[in-house]
Enzyme design. Structure first.
Site, mmCIF file in Angstrom:
data_model
loop_
_atom_site.group_PDB
_atom_site.id
_atom_site.type_symbol
_atom_site.label_atom_id
_atom_site.label_comp_id
_atom_site.label_asym_id
_atom_site.label_seq_id
_atom_site.Cartn_x
_atom_site.Cartn_y
_atom_site.Cartn_z
ATOM 1 N N ASP A 51 34.121 30.799 43.643
ATOM 2 C CA ASP A 51 34.448 32.176 43.976
ATOM 3 C C ASP A 51 33.234 33.063 43.734
ATOM 4 O O ASP A 51 32.680 33.091 42.634
ATOM 5 C CB ASP A 51 35.620 32.670 43.120
ATOM 6 N N LYS A 85 33.231 37.925 49.282
ATOM 7 C CA LYS A 85 33.996 39.159 49.429
ATOM 8 C C LYS A 85 33.205 40.236 50.164
ATOM 9 O O LYS A 85 31.998 40.357 49.972
ATOM 10 C CB LYS A 85 34.416 39.674 48.042
ATOM 11 N N HIS A 118 37.161 43.089 49.096
ATOM 12 C CA HIS A 118 37.011 43.114 47.642
ATOM 13 C C HIS A 118 37.976 44.094 46.968
ATOM 14 O O HIS A 118 38.507 43.821 45.887
ATOM 15 C CB HIS A 118 35.571 43.479 47.273
ATOM 16 N N SER A 222 39.887 37.169 35.898
ATOM 17 C CA SER A 222 39.961 37.587 34.489
ATOM 18 C C SER A 222 41.114 36.896 33.774
ATOM 19 O O SER A 222 41.746 37.470 32.889
ATOM 20 C CB SER A 222 40.107 39.120 34.376
ATOM 21 N N LEU A 224 41.029 34.642 31.665
ATOM 22 C CA LEU A 224 40.714 34.461 30.247
ATOM 23 C C LEU A 224 40.350 35.791 29.591
ATOM 24 O O LEU A 224 40.161 35.843 28.373
ATOM 25 C CB LEU A 224 39.561 33.463 30.090
ATOM 26 N N SER A 226 37.774 37.492 29.251
ATOM 27 C CA SER A 226 36.690 37.297 28.283
ATOM 28 C C SER A 226 35.429 38.083 28.582
ATOM 29 O O SER A 226 34.615 38.303 27.695
ATOM 30 C CB SER A 226 36.348 35.806 28.184
ATOM 31 N N ARG A 228 32.966 41.265 29.403
ATOM 32 C CA ARG A 228 32.969 42.646 28.930
ATOM 33 C C ARG A 228 31.812 43.434 29.541
ATOM 34 O O ARG A 228 31.004 44.022 28.849
ATOM 35 C CB ARG A 228 32.858 42.673 27.391
#
Length: 328
Positions: A51, A85, A118, A222, A224, A226, A228
């Site tokens: 992806d 995208k 997107h 997203s 997970l 995780s 930032r």
């Protein structure tokens, strides 16, 4: 490898999508080459759904990684399911095909497997990724998806007819925005998927039910929770993977909380994307097909839902097509 296999889902146009994908997004501070290195590891491990997006600005590196894995006979082109995208600044119908062709050139590919809008919001047309005014505010545009203005989705359909993409989908759309496309006069191809933020804090149960009723696959990014990147996400928010419930379930199955979070999505019928540039975690993230969560586990994880988004797209909150004004 045949994509028509146990770990794939049949899309509404007859193509097959692997149920577990590898995400290639990285913040600016991470060298672009890392995405290429991680993609090669991911393909070696067994990921075949890659992806990506124009926004990520690393398609050249990811494409090179794919070409190397084809050259060394790890995979064939038809084994790879590559998704890219359409970025928000290329939303004018006449810009859609050239945008895809630009990605294909960087990738050294003749076609992609999936071409996605997107976001439902659009930005000022042009080469700037994030066009801003004198006050630093992102300049938005109002190229629409309304059924009475069908040229937008039709431009993606033309890309499919031209053989530049096998199939087409959307990302970050709410159910009303999906309906705008589904009810468009002269619709030729339905979106095959809707890629959205989805994790135990935001399980998207209502949107998932809606998508299933329309034979549209929900794809979780997203998963997970995780990353930032401060451009999109508040870095100070709690990590899903630190949840005691996930840790307890992981311990019971001798797995990691990340593996539990991914398995949770798969067992709901959600296609899930896992992103990591750490070799150990990339391998762990693929090891989710040899265990199952119990109904009690699933119910416990369901209880974590709080309809909480990490990526709120606040820059677009005033746009008429801002997707999160709706419940789902």
């Amino acid at each position: 490898m045949d994509l028509n296999r146990i770990h794939s889902v049949r899309l509404n146009d007859g193509h097959f999508m692997p149920v577990l994908g590898f995400g290639t997004y990285a913040p600016k501070e991470i060298p672009k080459g890392k995405a290429g290195e991680a993609t090669k590891v991911a393909i070696d491990v067994g990921f075949h759904y890659i992806d990506a997006a124009y926004l990520y600005q690393n398609e050249e590196e990811v494409g090179k990684a794919i070409q190397e894995k084809i050259a060394d006979a790890t995979v064939k082109r038809e084994d790879i399911f590559y998704a890219t995208k359409l970025w928000n600044s290329f939303r004018q119908p006449e810009l859609v095909k050239p945008a895809l062709e630009r990605s294909l050139k960087k990738l050294q590919l003749d076609y992609v497997d999936l071409f996605i809008i997107h976001m439902p919001v659009s930005m000022k047309p042009g080469e700037e990724l994030l066009p801003k005014d004198a006050n630093g505010k992102i300049i938005l545009d109002t190229v629409g998806i309304r059924c009475r203005s069908p040229s937008h989705w039709a431009a993606l359909e033309k890309c499919k007819d031209a053989g530049l993409t096998k199939t087409t989908g959307v990302s970050n759309f709410n159910h009303k925005q999906l309906d705008m496309i589904l009810n468009k006069p002269g619709l030729k191809y339905k979106p095959v998927c809707n890629q959205v933020e989805c994790h135990p804090y935001l399980n998207q149960s209502k949107l998932l039910e809606f998508c299933k009723s329309k034979n549209i696959v929900l794809v979780a990014y997203s998963a997970l929770a995780s990353h930032r990147d401060s451009i999109w996400i508040n870095k100070d928010i709690l990590y899903v993977l630190e949840e005691p419930i996930l840790k307890d379930i992981a311990k019971k199955h001798n797995r990691t909380p990340g593996q539990v979070a991914l398995c949770y999505q798969l067992q709901q019928g959600v296609v899930v994307l896992a992103k990591s540039f750490n070799e150990k975690r990339i391998k762990e993230n693929f090891q989710v097909f040899d265990f199952q969560l119990t109904p009690e586990d699933m119910k416990a994880i369901d209880s974590l839902n709080r309809n909480f988004r990490y990526a709120t797209l606040e820059f677009a909150a005033d746009h008429p097509y801002y997707p999160y004004s709706e419940e789902y």
